[in-house]
Design a protein around this motif. Structure first.
Motif, PDB file in Angstrom:
ATOM      1  N   TRP A  90       0.699  -1.265  -0.042  1.00  0.00           N
ATOM      2  CA  TRP A  90       0.059  -0.031  -0.044  1.00  0.00           C
ATOM      3  C   TRP A  90       0.843   1.072   0.077  1.00  0.00           C
ATOM      4  O   TRP A  90       0.557   1.864  -0.674  1.00  0.00           O
ATOM      5  CB  TRP A  90      -1.006  -0.132   1.128  1.00  0.00           C
ATOM      6  CG  TRP A  90      -1.867   1.146   1.273  1.00  0.00           C
ATOM      7  CD1 TRP A  90      -1.847   2.283   1.848  1.00  0.00           C
ATOM      8  CD2 TRP A  90      -3.183   1.035   0.580  1.00  0.00           C
ATOM      9  NE1 TRP A  90      -2.939   3.137   1.432  1.00  0.00           N
ATOM     10  CE2 TRP A  90      -3.854   2.206   0.774  1.00  0.00           C
ATOM     11  CE3 TRP A  90      -3.960   0.139  -0.146  1.00  0.00           C
ATOM     12  CZ2 TRP A  90      -5.312   2.572   0.263  1.00  0.00           C
ATOM     13  CZ3 TRP A  90      -5.397   0.369  -0.392  1.00  0.00           C
ATOM     14  CH2 TRP A  90      -5.752   1.438  -0.326  1.00  0.00           C
ATOM     15  N   SER A  91       1.950   1.230   0.842  1.00  0.00           N
ATOM     16  CA  SER A  91       2.716   2.429   0.967  1.00  0.00           C
ATOM     17  C   SER A  91       3.412   2.522  -0.353  1.00  0.00           C
ATOM     18  O   SER A  91       3.802   3.742  -0.685  1.00  0.00           O
ATOM     19  CB  SER A  91       3.589   2.072   1.995  1.00  0.00           C
ATOM     20  OG  SER A  91       3.230   2.065   3.208  1.00  0.00           O
ATOM     21  N   GLU A  92       3.881   1.546  -1.107  1.00  0.00           N
ATOM     22  CA  GLU A  92       4.356   1.588  -2.534  1.00  0.00           C
ATOM     23  C   GLU A  92       3.580   2.101  -3.427  1.00  0.00           C
ATOM     24  O   GLU A  92       4.115   2.335  -4.728  1.00  0.00           O
ATOM     25  CB  GLU A  92       5.224   0.383  -2.813  1.00  0.00           C
ATOM     26  CG  GLU A  92       6.283   0.039  -1.563  1.00  0.00           C
ATOM     27  CD  GLU A  92       6.935  -1.358  -1.979  1.00  0.00           C
ATOM     28  OE1 GLU A  92       6.215  -2.238  -2.588  1.00  0.00           O
ATOM     29  OE2 GLU A  92       7.897  -1.778  -1.225  1.00  0.00           O
ATOM     30  N   GLY A  93       2.262   1.866  -3.279  1.00  0.00           N
ATOM     31  CA  GLY A  93       1.303   2.101  -4.416  1.00  0.00           C
ATOM     32  C   GLY A  93       1.354   1.020  -5.540  1.00  0.00           C
ATOM     33  O   GLY A  93       0.938   1.236  -6.458  1.00  0.00           O
ATOM     34  N   ASN A  94       1.599  -0.097  -4.965  1.00  0.00           N
ATOM     35  CA  ASN A  94       1.587  -1.262  -5.668  1.00  0.00           C
ATOM     36  C   ASN A  94       0.141  -1.976  -5.989  1.00  0.00           C
ATOM     37  O   ASN A  94       0.046  -3.061  -5.381  1.00  0.00           O
ATOM     38  CB  ASN A  94       2.817  -2.253  -5.181  1.00  0.00           C
ATOM     39  CG  ASN A  94       3.010  -3.525  -6.124  1.00  0.00           C
ATOM     40  OD1 ASN A  94       2.160  -3.951  -7.222  1.00  0.00           O
ATOM     41  ND2 ASN A  94       3.968  -4.159  -6.059  1.00  0.00           N
ATOM     42  N   PHE A  95      -0.637  -1.300  -6.618  1.00  0.00           N
ATOM     43  CA  PHE A  95      -2.094  -1.853  -6.729  1.00  0.00           C
ATOM     44  C   PHE A  95      -2.341  -2.864  -7.333  1.00  0.00           C
ATOM     45  O   PHE A  95      -3.117  -3.622  -7.266  1.00  0.00           O
ATOM     46  CB  PHE A  95      -2.924  -0.646  -7.117  1.00  0.00           C
ATOM     47  CG  PHE A  95      -2.495   0.132  -8.206  1.00  0.00           C
ATOM     48  CD1 PHE A  95      -3.069  -0.342  -9.581  1.00  0.00           C
ATOM     49  CD2 PHE A  95      -1.938   1.378  -8.153  1.00  0.00           C
ATOM     50  CE1 PHE A  95      -2.552   0.517 -10.390  1.00  0.00           C
ATOM     51  CE2 PHE A  95      -1.486   2.065  -9.405  1.00  0.00           C
ATOM     52  CZ  PHE A  95      -2.049   1.701 -10.394  1.00  0.00           C
TER      53      PHE A  95
END
Length: 160
Positions: free
Chosen positions: A45-50
């Protein structure tokens, strides 16, 4: 008078000790696999790895119980669109990363697990983003020995 002061101090000390013991006894520690799953989820989530979240963390159908409505996401494209919009809004608000503070609740019932997590979001400059103590409730399902999130109820607005 001295005896009264002594009794009051003794009472305060007794209550303080009881409070510390109670905090320890009420602490919730989910199994290691659940804690590790959420550590991975928080990192992604923190990395934006959706993309990875959509394919390997969320299960279909995925239900989101938001403050103003309920989203029932039935396809991978619906999940990716939801996550893309959410991360775009977070990015516009200078979101940096999240950390898990503690576990508020944990219950396991067969193949389902209900977890309430307390977490903090930070801006890119490492200052706190919005409320310091946010909560979200998750329903996980065990599928083929893997955990997946099948429902989520954030207790604050998800993209702010």
């Amino acid at each position: 008078m001295k005896k009264l002061i002594f009794l009051i101090l003794l009472l305060i000390l007794t209550l303080a000790c009881k409070t510390e013991v109670t905090k320890t006894l009420d602490q919730i520690n989910p199994p290691k696999e659940v804690a590790a799953f959420f550590e991975t989820y928080t990192k992604l989530w923190s990395e934006g790895n959706f993309g990875y979240i959509a394919s390997d963390i969320y299960d279909l159908p995925m239900t989101l119980y938001l403050q103003d409505n309920v989203h029932y996401l039935k396809s991978p494209d619906e999940v990716k669109n939801f996550l893309t919009n959410t991360f775009n809004n977070l990015e516009a608000n200078h979101y940096g990363f999240s950390t898990i503070n503690k576990w508020e609740n944990y219950r396991e019932d067969g193949k389902y697990i209900i977890v309430e997590m307390n977490f903090t979001r930070f801006l890119k400059d490492s200052t706190i983003m919005g409320n310091q103590f946010r909560k979200a409730t998750y329903i996980l399902i065990k599928k083929n020995k893997e955990l997946r999130i099948t429902a989520m109820m954030p207790h604050t607005i998800i993209d702010k």
